[in-house]
Design an enzyme around this catalytic site. Sequence first.
Site, PDB file in Angstrom:
ATOM      1  N   GLY A 141       0.705  -1.025  -0.142  1.00 47.29           N
ATOM      2  CA  GLY A 141       0.013  -0.082  -0.083  1.00 47.29           C
ATOM      3  C   GLY A 141       0.888   1.480   0.030  1.00 47.29           C
ATOM      4  N   SER A 142       0.346   2.292   0.554  1.00 48.08           N
ATOM      5  CA  SER A 142       1.035   3.546   0.373  1.00 48.08           C
ATOM      6  C   SER A 142       2.377   3.901   1.074  1.00 48.08           C
ATOM      7  CB  SER A 142      -0.219   4.544   0.804  1.00 48.08           C
ATOM      8  OG  SER A 142      -1.249   4.668   0.083  1.00 48.08           O
TER       9      SER A 142
END
Length: 635
Positions: free
Chosen positions: A290-291
């Site tokens: 993810g981020s």
Amino acid sequence: MFFKRVHIRIKIIFFIITILFLLIIGKVFFIQVIDYEKLNKYASNLWGRNLPVEANRGLITDRNGVVLANNLTTSSLIFIPNQIKEKKKTAKLIAEILNVDEDEIYKHVTKKASIERVHPEGRRLSYEVADKINDLKLPGVYLIKESKRNYPFDTYLSHTLGFVGIDNQGLSGLELMYDKYLTGSYGAIKYFSDAKGNKLKLNEVYEKPQDGINMTLTINMDIQKSLERELDNAVLKYNPDQALGIAMDPNTGEILAMSARPNFSPSNYQKYTKEELNRNLPIWSTYEPGSTFKIITLATALEEHLIDLNKDKFHDGGSIQVENARIKCWKHGGHGEQTFLQVVENSCNPGFVVMGQKIGKEKLFQYIRKFGFGEKTGIDLNGEASGILFSLDQVGPVELATTSFGQGVSVTPIQQITAVSAAINGGKLLTPYIVKSLNEPETNTTIKETKPKIKRKVISEETSKKVRSTLESVVTNGTGRPAYIEGYRVGGKTGTAQKVKDGHYMVGNYITSFMGFLPANDPEIVVYVAIDNAKGVTQYGGTVAAPIVKTILEDAIVALDIKKPGGDTEKKYNYLDKKYKTVPNVVNMSVKEATEKLKDFKVEYSGNGDKVTYQSPKAKSRIYEGETVRLMLSN
């Protein structure tokens, strides 16, 4: 002639006798001088008996000497069958004390052996049971000293430390990897017996065992305790499927803390499944990051001079079209016009897609591999996974876009924290490690020491400085605000990753994470926490994982004695945030004046009078708006 023949015969006989006599003398000399030690050893083995004395396993301590694994002295039961006269009686009495079948003990006491170890029934007995056996004073029944591995903090650091079996041999974790160092050498109590095995009244000989080598870890137990406590709290609060955390010194690669849930008790490992025992999630678990992976995209774009964070603009309308795929921003309707600094602060996926397009697939994947993804970090623990990356010929425009914001690649937590350490430490990719040194048990002399190892230079110091500054801005102005610590410069990045099952992304099931470090201008510690499928809460890295990392960083400030650096970026508050306020100086003021000055706080008074003589907290302290200030009054 006759006498002459007799004389020759006498000479021959005398010569033969002389030769035989010389051979006998030679043999005696060979036995007494040359072959003495060998024959004496054979003789000793015939009438000597050894009661084994187990050595202590080497201690495992943290970097400050806090003991993480030591030994308890226990007793184990052995029989000398030839010395046991009443075998049935002995078997009956021992079986009653051990609460086992009498026939099993009878097999031991009647066995044709010089020494019979009662295994497993008689191993590592409690003091109470050992005392009962000792009080019987039965011939041929002996209790010998053995060591039982003990873990003072029980489940703490369990997957990393591992556990030992009933024979004190390492079976997992560091106990297995360093078993040859931690295991000592047996000693013995030697006594002498006749041909029937009866003990002779001769002096016993004690051969001292050699204890195992001690091991010092890079772990800081104060930070480890903080991580363990916060993971326990997360389990109680969110009931996640799994949870994990790592703390590292980004400048050396030293692991300061590491843990996961579920964990186990090494002293009671038999109660757990193989999966629970063997899955050290921080180094084994692989998932889409993810981020938090956006840090790598950011560092690459800055290193290649493809974006100017403050000058270059991007308009986020809420989504971006890449071939036949529409990639959405987490904010409905988008963020509108942004600088690329704001793209990072807001963790805007469409903005990172554009950033990835500017980089190109060849260059982006080149940097991803330079940062250590797709290969093992080389940490000195077993069971590490290498993760999964697209092969370059499989990367099209959509794969490039999703990789830019951390989707479609599979990485491990240890890879992530090692890569981010390189991004913020000046660009040096290090090999993480957890064993600091091996030490001789009596003198504590270092036998083997691990030094920081730089694999390669990934980005420049100038780029690393920009990355640090940008990630500090994420905490002060962006999605990482819940990790903000008043007076300290904190950098970080949130992560919210969808999980894949049977080739499809799951709905409402995310791994929320946060990567945080401080001081942002010169990092001393970086902490990564991931919570898998937190329940009863909106699943965002900023709401779930960031507050956990903040608490661990606050504890690390004390543990590492990190001073306030000054020059911290002031946090921009929104209506949901609790605000810090500076406490004014109200000493020597009247009650009315002080109350007016402290209108942002709750005020409590003690004493009598109309004048403030003392206040707590002191003037210029920074506390949350609405917290209590106590005033001492007098005349």
